[in-house]
Structures are given as C-alpha cells and as structure tokens.
Design an enzyme around this catalytic site. Structure first.
Site, PDB file in Angstrom:
ATOM      1  N   CYS A   8     -62.460  28.450  -5.097  1.00 14.34           N
ATOM      2  CA  CYS A   8     -61.528  28.984  -6.099  1.00 14.34           C
ATOM      3  C   CYS A   8     -61.161  30.436  -5.864  1.00 14.34           C
ATOM      4  O   CYS A   8     -61.926  31.214  -5.307  1.00 14.34           O
ATOM      5  CB  CYS A   8     -62.153  28.922  -7.494  1.00 14.34           C
ATOM      6  SG  CYS A   8     -62.715  27.308  -7.974  1.00 14.34           S
ATOM      7  N   GLY A  24     -58.263  28.391  -2.131  1.00 14.89           N
ATOM      8  CA  GLY A  24     -58.133  27.084  -2.758  1.00 14.89           C
ATOM      9  C   GLY A  24     -56.712  26.581  -2.601  1.00 14.89           C
ATOM     10  O   GLY A  24     -55.776  27.252  -3.035  1.00 14.89           O
ATOM     11  N   ASN A  54     -64.392  31.174 -10.994  1.00  9.47           N
ATOM     12  CA  ASN A  54     -64.738  31.028  -9.576  1.00  9.47           C
ATOM     13  C   ASN A  54     -66.260  31.028  -9.482  1.00  9.47           C
ATOM     14  O   ASN A  54     -66.888  31.997  -9.901  1.00  9.47           O
ATOM     15  CB  ASN A  54     -64.142  32.201  -8.776  1.00  9.47           C
ATOM     16  CG  ASN A  54     -64.564  32.197  -7.306  1.00  9.47           C
ATOM     17  OD1 ASN A  54     -64.617  33.245  -6.678  1.00  9.47           O
ATOM     18  ND2 ASN A  54     -64.864  31.049  -6.752  1.00  9.47           N
ATOM     19  N   GLY A  55     -66.820  29.951  -8.962  1.00 15.75           N
ATOM     20  CA  GLY A  55     -68.275  29.865  -8.840  1.00 15.75           C
ATOM     21  C   GLY A  55     -68.751  28.486  -9.217  1.00 15.75           C
ATOM     22  O   GLY A  55     -67.969  27.530  -9.219  1.00 15.75           O
ATOM     23  N   TYR A  83     -66.538  34.802   6.351  1.00 17.08           N
ATOM     24  CA  TYR A  83     -65.450  33.833   6.472  1.00 17.08           C
ATOM     25  C   TYR A  83     -64.512  33.745   5.279  1.00 17.08           C
ATOM     26  O   TYR A  83     -63.302  33.708   5.460  1.00 17.08           O
ATOM     27  CB  TYR A  83     -66.050  32.440   6.749  1.00 17.08           C
ATOM     28  CG  TYR A  83     -65.026  31.345   6.825  1.00 17.08           C
ATOM     29  CD1 TYR A  83     -64.118  31.291   7.878  1.00 17.08           C
ATOM     30  CD2 TYR A  83     -64.949  30.370   5.837  1.00 17.08           C
ATOM     31  CE1 TYR A  83     -63.157  30.290   7.949  1.00 17.08           C
ATOM     32  CE2 TYR A  83     -63.994  29.359   5.895  1.00 17.08           C
ATOM     33  CZ  TYR A  83     -63.109  29.327   6.952  1.00 17.08           C
ATOM     34  OH  TYR A  83     -62.166  28.346   7.005  1.00 17.08           O
ATOM     35  N   SER A 116     -60.235  32.573  12.308  1.00 14.30           N
ATOM     36  CA  SER A 116     -61.384  33.238  11.699  1.00 14.30           C
ATOM     37  C   SER A 116     -62.306  33.898  12.718  1.00 14.30           C
ATOM     38  O   SER A 116     -63.028  34.826  12.375  1.00 14.30           O
ATOM     39  CB  SER A 116     -62.158  32.250  10.834  1.00 14.30           C
ATOM     40  OG  SER A 116     -62.425  31.085  11.571  1.00 14.30           O
ATOM     41  N   ASP A 144     -66.855  31.798  17.316  1.00 13.71           N
ATOM     42  CA  ASP A 144     -66.420  31.200  16.045  1.00 13.71           C
ATOM     43  C   ASP A 144     -67.262  31.806  14.916  1.00 13.71           C
ATOM     44  O   ASP A 144     -68.305  32.405  15.169  1.00 13.71           O
ATOM     45  CB  ASP A 144     -66.576  29.676  16.084  1.00 13.71           C
ATOM     46  CG  ASP A 144     -65.626  28.975  15.101  1.00 13.71           C
ATOM     47  OD1 ASP A 144     -64.973  29.667  14.295  1.00 13.71           O
ATOM     48  OD2 ASP A 144     -65.555  27.736  15.126  1.00 13.71           O
ATOM     49  N   ASP A 145     -66.800  31.629  13.660  1.00 11.18           N
ATOM     50  CA  ASP A 145     -67.499  32.267  12.541  1.00 11.18           C
ATOM     51  C   ASP A 145     -68.760  31.513  12.141  1.00 11.18           C
ATOM     52  O   ASP A 145     -69.729  32.106  11.694  1.00 11.18           O
ATOM     53  CB  ASP A 145     -66.557  32.414  11.336  1.00 11.18           C
ATOM     54  CG  ASP A 145     -66.006  31.090  10.905  1.00 11.18           C
ATOM     55  OD1 ASP A 145     -66.643  30.414  10.094  1.00 11.18           O
ATOM     56  OD2 ASP A 145     -64.936  30.703  11.405  1.00 11.18           O
ATOM     57  N   CYS A 193     -76.792  37.386  -1.468  1.00 10.83           N
ATOM     58  CA  CYS A 193     -77.140  35.970  -1.405  1.00 10.83           C
ATOM     59  C   CYS A 193     -76.885  35.537   0.034  1.00 10.83           C
ATOM     60  O   CYS A 193     -75.799  35.749   0.574  1.00 10.83           O
ATOM     61  CB  CYS A 193     -76.291  35.123  -2.353  1.00 10.83           C
ATOM     62  SG  CYS A 193     -76.657  33.351  -2.135  1.00 10.83           S
ATOM     63  N   CYS A 203     -77.521  29.997   2.191  1.00  8.42           N
ATOM     64  CA  CYS A 203     -77.127  28.932   3.122  1.00  8.42           C
ATOM     65  C   CYS A 203     -77.721  29.158   4.509  1.00  8.42           C
ATOM     66  O   CYS A 203     -77.785  28.231   5.313  1.00  8.42           O
ATOM     67  CB  CYS A 203     -75.605  28.758   3.158  1.00  8.42           C
ATOM     68  SG  CYS A 203     -74.713  30.282   3.276  1.00  8.42           S
TER      69      CYS A 203
HETATM   70  S1  SF4 Z   1     -75.368  30.056  -0.491  1.00 10.37           S
HETATM   71 FE1  SF4 Z   1     -74.138  30.992   1.158  1.00 10.37          FE
HETATM   72  S2  SF4 Z   1     -71.999  30.522   0.672  1.00 10.37           S
HETATM   73 FE2  SF4 Z   1     -73.216  30.139  -1.181  1.00 10.37          FE
HETATM   74  S3  SF4 Z   1     -73.103  32.050  -2.354  1.00 10.37           S
HETATM   75 FE3  SF4 Z   1     -74.957  32.162  -1.121  1.00 10.37          FE
HETATM   76  S4  SF4 Z   1     -74.325  33.157   0.800  1.00 10.37           S
HETATM   77 FE4  SF4 Z   1     -72.478  32.502  -0.265  1.00 10.37          FE
END
Ligand code: SF4
Length: 481
Positions: free
Chosen positions: A19, A45, A119-120, A260, A301, A363-364, A456, A459
C-alpha cells in the site's frame, strides 16, 4: 492486508509493498492533489485505488480496480469536492481484490463520519475481529483495517481522537494511517514506525504521504517524517498538533524500504534511498568481490547497487539487460509457464555487452529464485563466459507480517537452501549476499545492534519486533518444518 489469507502465496518473485497512502487538508481541489500524489506512489500498489474527500458537509468516495490514471479521470475527480482528501493505492490480496476492500474505508459512527487509509498490517486483527463479532460488530470487508473502525466505534471515550488512541492501544503490528473526520485529518505511525509516513506543505495546505517523492511531484515542500508512535492532527484552520500516546519505544522502521520498496528518488527517515542503495553495492563489492569483466544490473531495482559495486570494484558498469517498460507485472500471470514467458518479455539480454564476458549480475533480492534462474540462463544464452550473482540484501529467509506481500516461508528459496545450493539452483558460477552488518553500514549505522536493532529486519533475521498474535502458531509450525 486480507485477514483471511495471512500467508498469501504470491505468484511473483519479488516482495511487494502492499500500500501507499496520501492525504491533503486545506487545499482547493484536494482530490486532484490526492490523485497526483497517489500516481507517484503507484509502485507501492497497482491493483486498486480509492480517494475520499470531505466537502464541509459530506464525505464523498470513489474507488476502483486498476491504476490511478485508469480509475481517476477529471470526471471522477470532479465528483470529490472539498478541501480535504485522502487516498490509497494497494495490491490486491488473494480473495481480497473486491471493491469492498479498496480503501479508504469509511463509516458513519455515532461520533460522526470517519475514513481511514492504512499502510501496514495488524498482526492481531483476526483475534480482535473474533472478539468484536462475538459482541455484535458486523464487518463489511475482509480487511484488517476495518478492525480499527470497529474499535473506534465501540470505544467509550468521549472524543474521536481519544477513541482512536484507545483503538490503537489494542492493535499490534504495523500501521501508517491517514484518517479523516469532520474536524480534520489525523496522520499517525505505529509505535515502532515500521511503515513510513512523511509530512509536507503546499501553500497553506498540509500533506501526508508514504514517501517524499509524492511531494516532489505535486510541488510540495517536505517538512519532516512523522515520528514512530506520533499522531499529528490538523484542523480545517491549519492548526497542527502532535500527540505521543505510546511513550517513546525505540523505533524499528522497515529496512526493506531502503533495499527495494521505496522509489530511489525518495528520502526515507533522512536518508536518500538512491545513495543507500549505491552504498549497499559498495559494501557488496568489499564483501564479495568477483574477478570479472563487467557489472550488470537486473533492471530497474538492481541499478543503484550495481553502480555502487562498479565504482567500488573498478569493474565497468554496463546495461547488459534491457527492460521493456510496456509489460505488466510478472506476478499477475497465473501459471509457471506464463510467468517464465513473462520474465523474457520483460527483460532481454544485450548480447553486444554480454557475449564472451565474465559478468557480475546485481539484483536487490532473491525471493523464490525463479526470476534469478531465468536471468542467469538468459545471460548464458547470450554468450556470457561466467555469471556471478551478487544480491544487495541478505538472504530473505522469513515471511513479513507487516503489510508486505510475501510468499509463505516454505516458498522462500533462502529458507530451504544454503547459498551454495541456491547458486546451483539458479545455475550461477557463484552467488553472494550482502551481510546484515553490511546492510546496516549502508544505511549509516556502524553495525546491527543485536540487543535492540535499529530497524525491522525480520525477513532476514526472523527477529520480529512485535508480537504476532494471529500468526504465532503457524509461524512456529513453519519454522519447525
Ligand atoms: S519483515 Fe522485512 S519487509 Fe517486513 S517490515 Fe520487516 S524488514 Fe520490512
């Protein structure tokens, strides 16, 4: 995000921001400004868009499936009068692409009209929804965002602002929100600031957007980021007040915005996205140099990181892959065969650059690995002597629960293979990822603070900064698998 598909299985081979949001208060033709702002956030989006305006007496909405330019001509914008408007672009989620999930969502509450653009992703939305439904709430959509509306509706606090804060205290996860009431606009960011939100000014009007690029496009001046956990309220006289109902927890903004999601011409939390991406390429060259003739980005990217890699390594940068700009997004093709054909239509080898050369492909990220495999194959078909793949992010090993469209964990290549096996899978001569500390250095930190990371990065690391009430059981199951 759609509550019924927390682990939606995206067909594509990129993580997708789901979003982008935009708001403006105090401007003539606010809806036209919102449409222009949303157009510049289209990369966040591309499936659906909506705008809601307030004319001083009534709220007006228009929402549709498609790009901003397809859904909003002058005719539709003319149906949205008033000096306040907010809008939303989104990716559809499986089973959730119907108009009823297109935002902004609107409700006539006892305290007055209330619109919300989000957004989220709220990671306890299903748990909250079960409780609300048991108490009599009737949901119109399958969007997690609607939970906030019901929490506001059922709060016992006297003012809408207090009800809103009361509602937010109950939700967990990631949210940047732009809300409208008859009194004005409220923009806020979750206590950890996981998703971005910035504030600007155009004439006497105040504007909010997911990214600064929206301000460049409408000719607005960037004022500042909304701070993590901050609520900014703007009334129709232009009076701005800031509230901090959640104390001051250490922020954890999404580091993938830098890798990205965001446009390279945006400034994210004070950092130029383009410069960060170039710096990631430099870190990658220091950490994973390969002796080669040419550095080639996977467009678009991979371009800034490839420039950084080339500058750091002294190996020439060339456009060895040309991207067609007239092809729809890869992931809307349903089957594997169609998707692979789509990769070829989207990217073509520039044989004059590739033939006989030892190449470094930048690549990213690698998500499923299907695109990387096709591109390596394309380079070999064009006569590359060696193909060394370098990735401008650490291995993506975990799903995102904060509003990013991620395949379930078992479909993430890095969750099932080590780097060597991944290199074999994509048929590259070598493969390397930037380290997590290399990524942190690129965004201007000395290193990742292990006890309290500055971003954060779940991932990559699995270190989720919030509770994941709705997903905890499933994630534990997947992690154990
Ligand atoms: S898990 Fe990855 S993509 Fe999702 S908010 Fe955290 S850093 Fe961003």
């Amino acid at each position: 995000m759609n509550m019924t598909h927390p682990f939606r299985d995206a067909d594509g081979d990129k993580l997708r921001e789901e979003c982008g949001i935009f708001g403006v208060i105090g401007a003539k033709e606010a809806a036209a400004i919102a449409a222009a702002g949303l157009h510049s956030l289209q990369h966040r989006g591309q499936e659906a868009v909506g705008i809601t305006s307030f004319s001083g007496a009534e709220f007006h909405s228009h929402r549709g499936i498609g790009h901003v330019a397809q859904v909003f001509s002058q005719k539709e914008v003319d149906t949205l009068p008033g000096s306040m408007a907010s809008g939303h672009v989104r990716y559809a989620t499986t089973g959730g692409s119907g108009l009823r999930n297109v935002q902004p969502l609107f409700a006539d509450l006892a305290a007055g009209g209330f619109s919300i653009a989000h957004n989220g992703n709220i990671s306890n939305a299903m748990t909250l929804k079960r409780d609300l439904v048991s108490k009599g709430s009737i949901f119109q959509s399958t969007s997690d965002t609607e939970v906030i509306i019901h929490l506001v509706a059922t709060s016992r606090y006297p003012t809408l602002l207090d009800r809103f804060v009361d509602a937010l205290r109950m939700v967990e996860g990631a949210y940047s929100l732009i809300c409208m009431t008859a009194e004005g606009m409220i923009a806020c960011r979750d206590p950890l600031g996981i998703r971005p939100l910035v504030m600007g000014r155009i004439g006497d009007a105040t504007v909010f957007a997911s990214e600064t690029v929206a301000f460049d496009v409408i000719g607005a001046e960037f004022i500042r980021s909304i701070e993590p956990g901050e609520l900014v309220q703007v009334d129709h006289k232009g009076t701005i007040s800031s509230h901090r109902p959640f104390g001051n927890p250490a922020p954890r903004p999404c580091i993938f915005e830098h890798v990205y999601f965001s446009r390279p011409d945006s400034v994210m939390d004070g950092r130029s996205v383009y410069q960060v991406r170039k710096q990631i390429g430099m870190e990658l060259a220091k950490e994973a140099f390969a002796d080669a003739d040419v550095v080639i980005p996977v467009p678009d990217s991979g371009v800034p990181a490839a420039i950084g890699y080339a500058q750091q390594s002294g190996i020439p940068f060339e456009l060895g892959i040309i991207r067609s700009h007239y092809v729809g997004r890869t992931f809307i093709q349903p089957g594997d065969a169609a998707r692979h054909a789509d990769v070829k239509r989207k990217h073509n080898a520039n044989r004059a650059i590739v033939e006989g050369k030892r190449i470094i492909l930048i690549d990213d990220s690698i998500v499923r690995g299907t695109t990387s495999k096709k591109i390596v194959e394309m380079m070999r078909d064009a006569g590359a002597a060696e193909v060394h793949m370098r990735i401008a992010s650490p291995p993506t090993e975990h799903s995102c629960f904060y509003g990013v469209d991620t395949p379930e964990r078992s479909k993430l290549l890095a969750a099932t293979m080590d780097t060597e096996a991944m290199a074999d899978f994509i048929k590259a001569d070598s493969l390397a990822f930037v380290s997590i500390d290399g990524l942190y250095r690129a965004v201007g930190e000395a290193e990742r603070a292990t006890k309290c990371p500055q971003f954060c990065d779940a991932c990559f690391t699995g270190d989720y900064p919030t509770r994941l009430t709705d997903f905890a059981d499933r994630e534990a199951e997947l992690n154990a698998a």
